[in-house]
Design an enzyme around this catalytic site. Structure first.
Site, short mmCIF file in Angstrom:
data_model
loop_
_atom_site.label_atom_id
_atom_site.label_comp_id
_atom_site.label_asym_id
_atom_site.label_seq_id
_atom_site.Cartn_x
_atom_site.Cartn_y
_atom_site.Cartn_z
N TYR A 235 -21.00 15.09 105.12
CA TYR A 235 -22.22 15.84 104.85
C TYR A 235 -22.29 16.13 103.35
O TYR A 235 -21.26 16.28 102.70
CB TYR A 235 -22.24 17.16 105.62
CG TYR A 235 -22.20 16.99 107.13
CD1 TYR A 235 -23.37 16.78 107.85
CD2 TYR A 235 -20.99 17.06 107.80
CE1 TYR A 235 -23.32 16.63 109.22
CE2 TYR A 235 -20.94 16.91 109.18
CZ TYR A 235 -22.12 16.70 109.89
OH TYR A 235 -22.07 16.55 111.26
N GLU B 112 -21.07 10.96 112.27
CA GLU B 112 -21.70 12.20 111.79
C GLU B 112 -22.03 12.02 110.32
O GLU B 112 -21.13 11.79 109.51
CB GLU B 112 -20.78 13.42 111.96
CG GLU B 112 -20.65 13.92 113.38
CD GLU B 112 -19.93 15.27 113.46
OE1 GLU B 112 -20.09 16.10 112.53
OE2 GLU B 112 -19.22 15.50 114.46
N GLN C 85 -27.74 16.46 113.26
CA GLN C 85 -27.94 16.13 114.66
C GLN C 85 -29.40 15.76 114.89
O GLN C 85 -30.08 15.43 113.91
CB GLN C 85 -27.49 17.28 115.54
CG GLN C 85 -25.98 17.54 115.42
CD GLN C 85 -25.46 18.53 116.44
OE1 GLN C 85 -26.06 18.82 117.46
NE2 GLN C 85 -24.30 19.10 116.13
N ASN D 153 -12.69 14.62 118.72
CA ASN D 153 -13.56 14.91 117.58
C ASN D 153 -12.79 15.63 116.48
O ASN D 153 -12.14 16.65 116.74
CB ASN D 153 -14.73 15.80 118.01
CG ASN D 153 -15.57 16.25 116.83
OD1 ASN D 153 -16.36 15.49 116.29
ND2 ASN D 153 -15.41 17.50 116.43
N GLU D 154 -12.81 15.10 115.27
CA GLU D 154 -12.28 15.75 114.07
C GLU D 154 -10.92 16.41 114.33
O GLU D 154 -10.70 17.57 113.96
CB GLU D 154 -13.29 16.77 113.54
CG GLU D 154 -14.57 16.12 113.04
CD GLU D 154 -15.53 17.08 112.38
OE1 GLU D 154 -15.29 18.32 112.40
OE2 GLU D 154 -16.56 16.63 111.83
N GLU E 21 -25.15 18.04 120.27
CA GLU E 21 -23.99 18.84 120.62
C GLU E 21 -24.47 20.12 121.30
O GLU E 21 -25.57 20.62 121.01
CB GLU E 21 -23.19 19.19 119.36
CG GLU E 21 -21.94 20.01 119.63
CD GLU E 21 -21.07 20.20 118.39
OE1 GLU E 21 -20.03 20.86 118.50
OE2 GLU E 21 -21.45 19.68 117.31
N ASN F 162 -17.43 19.72 117.62
CA ASN F 162 -16.38 20.70 117.83
C ASN F 162 -16.40 21.25 119.25
O ASN F 162 -15.35 21.63 119.80
CB ASN F 162 -16.52 21.84 116.82
CG ASN F 162 -16.32 21.39 115.39
OD1 ASN F 162 -15.78 20.33 115.13
ND2 ASN F 162 -16.77 22.20 114.45
#
Length: 506
Positions: free
Chosen positions: A250, A298, A355, A178-179, A33, A78
């Protein structure tokens, strides 16, 4: 009772007939990212002594090649929800600097779509491209796809050619935002809003290039208050238009409860099972014959750097953000998370460790200096290297323990991959016990003639040990005790250890 006097034993049966599914190599993907030093100072640093003609660091490329990463998600994250892709193409000297609102930095746009595609080719990886469904939508998405994949003869494809790329990039996999459930996301959507927008975007993109595959946004984590309603509502719109739904998760150990921390892969397993159930509910509701697959695009450990990032000066270029320094216990959990992905090879077809470089990453760099391997590099390397083939369903009999958030946690966490073409069998195993070794026995009588070729072990007395540019404190060795006789493997799995046992037919 004196625990030190107890011998812990775990047994397992592996049979080549007990197949879960062929492992899609893309579960060993990663993520870059435009965030912190992932791009600038990570993969790209024109002034670095090892930089190539594009400005990409060759020392980093070599480490990424060692991991054999098959697909990399880009450019966010993001970041993508406020990104104008046109800013990152054409002459670099003409590209604008923009305020990047997701991470409150300045984006110089030195690296964009074409440069990243070239870098991915250099490291033999595909690109998983994300489109902006935050501040933008259908039009920008279909234009980016035309720019990347249409051969020639249209405005956007001819523009690509004028930028020096005669041949189309033919990017196969595309993420629809994304999200979008997250209040932190620029352009957050309700599930109904996102479902409609994602469907219309998918429809337009498939008109440009019917060969692509599309990923619909799932929940940002299993703890989101809208989970799993988000999946049920959005897929009600997108089910027939997309190929995958995404998962993000996460984990951290802020309370320093290692036994509980190492059990968190059980939460990952529950997350996957819940999403599968929700997908199958929508399938039943629509009377569909289509199976929805999962893209866990992710996943990682992320908690070490959270407080430090508050000190970063806003509106700087490529500040050090989210630079978790991973310890040995983090590597053990990463190993169990990889094992969990293998256990669901029938439905999880893509995954991205988030990442790849500097930002919550297995690879770290110094600006102008060295690159090195974090502790989590090694389980990722081992599963990417040896986990190609068919995921098998082992029958495991292990002692268990209870933790703060989990009950009946097996001390032995294991997955098995059989590569029939190479006549190779690999057992991945974590011993979660923090004080005791496990005496491990595995019945492989269906694999007649197979013998142990290597038993890789990663272990360390200090669960908090880390690697640095100066010293690699945590690394694997090949001195494990595994041996095979009369169709049985016997090994001693050290306390709190990561193990890879490889066998070949002789």
């Amino acid at each position: 009772m004196n625990l030190s006097s107890i011998t812990l034993r775990a047994k397992m049966v592996v049979d080549k007939a007990f197949k879960i599914a062929e492992v899609d190599k893309r579960i060993y993907g990663s993520f870059i990212e435009h965030l912190g030093r992932a791009v600038y100072g990570g993969i790209y640093e024109p002034s670095h002594p090892t930089a190539d003609s594009f400005g990409f660091r060759n020392d980093v490329k070599q480490l990424v090649k060692e991991l054999d990463v098959p697909i990399i998600r880009y450019p966010g994250g993001n970041f993508v929800s406020g990104y104008n892709w046109e800013d990152g193409v054409g002459p670099v000297e003409s590209r604008p600097k923009r305020l990047e609102l997701a991470w409150r930095t300045v984006e110089p746009n030195f690296v964009g779509t074409n440069e990243f595609f070239e870098w991915a080719k250099e490291i033999d990886s595909e690109v998983m491209m994300a489109v902006n469904l935050g501040t933008r939508g259908v039009d920008a998405a279909r234009n980016l796809l035309e720019y990347c994949n249409h051969p020639s003869g249209s405005y956007w494809s001819n523009l690509r050619r004028s930028h020096g790329y005669e041949q189309p990039h033919r990017i196969k996999t595309w993420c629809l935002g994304n999200e979008m459930d997250g209040p932190w996301q620029i352009g957050q959507k309700t599930p109904q809003e996102y479902g409609r927008l994602a469907y219309e975007t998918a429809k337009a993109m498939r008109l440009v290039d019917p060969s692509i595959e599309l990923v619909s946004c799932g929940s940002s984590s299993s703890s989101m208050p809208t989970f799993p309603d988000w999946e049920a509502i959005t897929l009600d719109h997108t089910y027939d238009a997309v190929d995958y739904v995404s998962l993000h998760q996460y984990y951290g150990n802020k309370d320093n409860d290692t036994a509980n921390y190492l059990a968190r892969s059980m939460d990952m397993d529950h997350f996957i099972r819940t999403v599968i159930s929700t997908c199958d509910y929508v399938k039943a509701k629509k009377r569909s014959k289509k199976t929805m697959y999962l893209s866990f695009d992710e996943w990682n450990v992320w908690y070490h750097s959270n407080s430090a990032d508050a000190q970063i000066e806003p509106w700087s270029i490529a500040p050090p953000q989210l630079e978790d320094i991973y310890n040995f216990e983090d590597a053990l959990l990463v190993g169990s998370m990889l094992i969990t992905l293998l256990k669901h090879a029938d439905r999880v077809k893509m995954a991205c460790m988030a990442q790849l470089v500097n930002v919550i990453a297995p690879i770290m760099t110094e600006n102008g200096g060295r690159a090195w391997k974090q502790t989590i590099f090694y389980p990722y390397l081992h599963v990417s290297k040896f986990g190609r083939g068919v995921s098998l369903q082992p029958i495991v009999d292990s002692p268990v323990y209870d933790a703060k958030d989990f009950t009946d946690v097996p001390y032995l966490d294991s997955a098995v991959v059989y590569n029939e073409a190479d006549e190779e069998l690999t057992i991945f195993a974590v011993n979660r016990h923090l004080q005791e070794a496990l005496d491990f026995e595995c019945d492989i009588r269906s694999f007649e003639g197979y013998r142990v070729t290597e038993h890789i072990v990663m272990e360390h007395e200090d669960l908090k040990a880390v690697n640095t540019a100066d010293q690699e404190n945590v690394k694997p060795h090949s001195n494990g005790s595994a041996a095979c006789s009369n169709g049985f493997i016997n090994a001693r799995l050290s306390k709190a250890s990561w193990n890879v046992i490889t066998l070949r037919k002789v």
